[in-house]
Scaffold this active site. Structure first.
Site, mmCIF file in Angstrom:
data_model
loop_
_atom_site.group_PDB
_atom_site.id
_atom_site.type_symbol
_atom_site.label_atom_id
_atom_site.label_comp_id
_atom_site.label_asym_id
_atom_site.label_seq_id
_atom_site.Cartn_x
_atom_site.Cartn_y
_atom_site.Cartn_z
ATOM 1 N N CYS A 115 0.844 -1.210 0.000
ATOM 2 C CA CYS A 115 0.000 0.000 0.000
ATOM 3 C C CYS A 115 0.880 1.261 0.000
ATOM 4 C CB CYS A 115 -1.004 -0.037 1.145
ATOM 5 S SG CYS A 115 -2.350 1.141 0.911
ATOM 6 N N HIS A 219 -3.821 -5.041 0.561
ATOM 7 C CA HIS A 219 -3.350 -5.421 1.901
ATOM 8 C C HIS A 219 -3.384 -6.940 2.083
ATOM 9 C CE1 HIS A 219 -2.773 -1.560 3.971
ATOM 10 N NE2 HIS A 219 -3.677 -1.120 3.122
ATOM 11 N N GLU A 221 -1.824 -8.690 4.138
ATOM 12 C CA GLU A 221 -1.767 -9.078 5.555
ATOM 13 C C GLU A 221 -3.155 -9.236 6.164
ATOM 14 O OE1 GLU A 221 -1.433 -6.074 4.495
ATOM 15 O OE2 GLU A 221 -2.307 -4.657 5.935
#
Ligand code: MN
Length: 253
Positions: A115, A219, A221
């Site tokens: 990001c 993202h 994660e």
């Protein structure tokens, strides 16, 4: 037992108040740390120090660098003045991360950039950003800041066939989440766009000359537990960091 490669994660300032006083922290979202740990790495949080000898000390213990999400990068770093749509900027974070990213570029340290991290990496390598994609693209832009009750996938991206990103993820059109109002504009020299959203927004870049220098706009994660293809980004990064550990142990570098 094989040593876990050490992955440094740059932090952000997190406001914290107690009893009417401010006790700000340096912090990293837990999700990044857990993703690196699950991939076999040792995540460590890097405070935003501007002391060169401290940054040198970080460097001696790192096998890889992860640049996480966060605020906008100041447009002064890519030669523009701030537009009205620019959001929060942390000048210290910009300065520290640019130093670390440039050093990683110079020394071919494996970098996974997420990001803001992807945008920062592009700027560090000489590229530029859209200060606001909705202003730059107008009505043809997709909604890139999703409003959903969870972080589930929001739009698809088309990966460049044969790219490192495509090889790592193992599919051509993965579904990704989307929490950004900026994006890469001019891709830095030595990099290429490797993921495109349906509206043409660049959602992934990689270096054509480094061993592992990869940035994604989404993202992973927040996706890897339920969508395994997103975990491959962390495991490929840790694996490349492990090769550096092995080389140093054998005296090759
Ligand atoms: Mn998006």
């Amino acid at each position: 037992m094989q040593r876990r490669p050490v992955i440094g994660l740059t932090s952000r300032v997190c406001a914290f108040n107690q009893d009417g006083k401010s006790y700000d922290r340096f912090g990293v979202a837990i999700a990044y740390c857990e993703a690196v740990e699950a991939a076999g790495g040792t995540p460590i949080i890097l405070p935003l120090s501007e002391e060169p000898s401290v940054l040198n000390s970080y460097w001696r213990i790192l096998d890889g660098l992860l640049l996480p999400g966060g605020q906008d990068v100041s447009p002064q770093h890519y030669g523009e003045d701030p537009r009205p749509e620019l959001e929060a900027v942390d000048p210290r974070r910009d300065r520290v991360e640019l130093v670390l990213a440039k050093r990683a570029l110079a020394e071919d340290m494996p970098v996974l950039a997420i990001c803001r991290g992807e945008q920062l990496l592009n700027v560090a390598a000489g590229g530029s950003l859209h200060q606001d994609i909705h202003v730059s693209l107008g009505t043809k832009a997709l909604r890139h800041f999703q409003k959903t009750v969870d972080e589930s996938p929001w739009h698809r991206v088309q990966l460049l066939e044969g790219s490192l990103l495509h090889t790592v993820m193992g599919e051509a059109t993965p579904a990704v989440n989307s929490y950004h109002h900026q994006a890469v504009k001019d891709v830095a020299p030595g990099f290429r766009p490797v993921a495109l959203a349906p509206d043409g927004v660049i959602e992934g870049i990689e270096s054509t000359t480094h061993s592992f220098m990869l940035g994604v706009q989404w993202h992973p994660e927040l996706l890897w537990r339920e969508h395994a293809e997103h975990h491959t980004l962390f495991s490929a990064h840790v694996e490349m960091a492990r090769r550096g550990v092995a080389k140093r142990a054998s005296g090759t570098i």
